[in-house]
Design an enzyme around this catalytic site. Sequence first.
Site, PDB file in Angstrom:
ATOM      1  CB  THR A  67      -1.982   5.856   4.255  1.00  0.00           C
ATOM      2  OG1 THR A  67      -2.919   5.712   3.211  1.00  0.00           O
ATOM      3  CG2 THR A  67      -1.112   7.066   4.034  1.00  0.00           C
ATOM      4  CB  THR A 106      -4.475   5.528   7.761  1.00  0.00           C
ATOM      5  OG1 THR A 106      -4.357   4.380   6.915  1.00  0.00           O
ATOM      6  CG2 THR A 106      -5.049   5.091   9.095  1.00  0.00           C
ATOM      7  N   GLY A 107      -6.936   5.284   5.803  1.00  0.00           N
ATOM      8  CA  GLY A 107      -8.267   4.744   5.514  1.00  0.00           C
ATOM      9  C   GLY A 107      -8.835   5.316   4.228  1.00  0.00           C
ATOM     10  CB  THR A 111      -0.746   6.055   0.423  1.00  0.00           C
ATOM     11  OG1 THR A 111      -1.518   4.865   0.299  1.00  0.00           O
ATOM     12  CG2 THR A 111      -1.428   7.147  -0.370  1.00  0.00           C
ATOM     13  CB  SER A 131      -0.915  -0.005   1.229  1.00  0.00           C
ATOM     14  OG  SER A 131      -0.138  -0.202   2.396  1.00  0.00           O
ATOM     15  NE  ARG A 172      -8.958   7.246  -4.253  1.00  0.00           N
ATOM     16  CZ  ARG A 172      -8.353   7.049  -3.094  1.00  0.00           C
ATOM     17  NH1 ARG A 172      -7.053   6.855  -3.052  1.00  0.00           N
ATOM     18  NH2 ARG A 172      -9.031   7.048  -1.974  1.00  0.00           N
TER      19      ARG A 172
HETATM   20  N1  GLY Z   1      -5.871   7.123   2.635  1.00  0.00           N
HETATM   21  C1  GLY Z   1      -5.279   6.833   1.417  1.00  0.00           C
HETATM   22  C2  GLY Z   1      -6.154   6.828   0.268  1.00  0.00           C
HETATM   23  O1  GLY Z   1      -7.366   6.854   0.390  1.00  0.00           O
HETATM   24  O2  GLY Z   1      -5.648   6.752  -0.821  1.00  0.00           O
END
Ligand code: GLY
Length: 340
Positions: A200, A251-252, A218, A88, A228
């Site tokens: 992340t 994160t998330g 990330t 990730s 994106r």
């Molecule tokens: N938190 C990292 C992402 O949504 O890409």
Amino acid sequence: MFNRRKFLGSSFLASTAWFLRTPDAVITGDDQQPTASGQRNSPLVISTWDFGKAANAGAWEVLSKQGRALDAVEAGVRIPEADPTIHSIGYGGLPDRDGFVTLDACIMDEKSNCGSVMCLEHIVHPISVARLVMEKTPHIVLAGNGALEFALANGFKKENLLTPESEKIWKEWLQSSKYEPVINIENKKYSPGGPLNHDTIGMLALDSAGNLSGACTTSGMAFKMHGRVGDSPIIGAGLFVDNEIGSATSTGVGEEVIRVVGSHLVVEYMRQGLPPGDACRKAVERIVLRDPAKAKGLQVGFLAMRKDGVYGAFCIQKGFTYAVHSATEEKIYESESWFS
Ligand code: GLY
């Protein structure tokens, strides 16, 4: 649902004028940070997830020699960026649905200098490119090909970031092509046909001069649409540092963090007097209350450090961990969560 404890019982009571200045903190409740050195100029680094432990060790090399927090966070997050077993972040990150590994990163220092790269391909260390954007350009964000051209012009090497393992996972995913971010918890590793985990690294450091800095990097959501960008490279969303108050990172599911400008929100709650753990909880609350049914199916975690070294975290779903490294502790904690 999250159970509020009486704030008056918490260890934070011992700590300081922050509390006295801000009576709101008395009623908002639960500060769950496990420790509080409370000592200014006592270096400290914290970062998201279990892999934060190795990253923190890299940052500590800098901090323990009276180095700058900015250098520490860059050195720290470069460790998972280069680790192909972490799917990730950086090299070995899972690609988007078209097979491209696109990276997002940002960095911010004690003077609100900041730099960011979005949708950067072929560079193992996007965090170092973000730092160069901060230091060598009049801009804050470079994206896509422009970011790549800038990196190459500054001596970064063009590399293939898609490792055989990540390519295999992508090809397995192509069979269903079902885009479904899973609830992101520690220790849920990818297995063929199993859930895809995403996380992340966000890192926050306090140096011996009493200055704060942060970094976030990330490869973003696995199998996202090409182009994106999540919260991680967006100053205020994935990371925010205010040297007078504190710092925060997230994160998330990035889309949910962006909607509330999450890390900035956490710092602003700290400015209002909430301890870091409570500030993170309030930011989570903003996400959950917007759409409680949706929140049941997603993960967001916030991690925050106050200017005096007190830190805390909060997340939506159980299973968000964070790593701490100081002169007195090197530990991984599990964050409290909205849903148990
Ligand atoms: N938190 C990292 C992402 O949504 O890409």
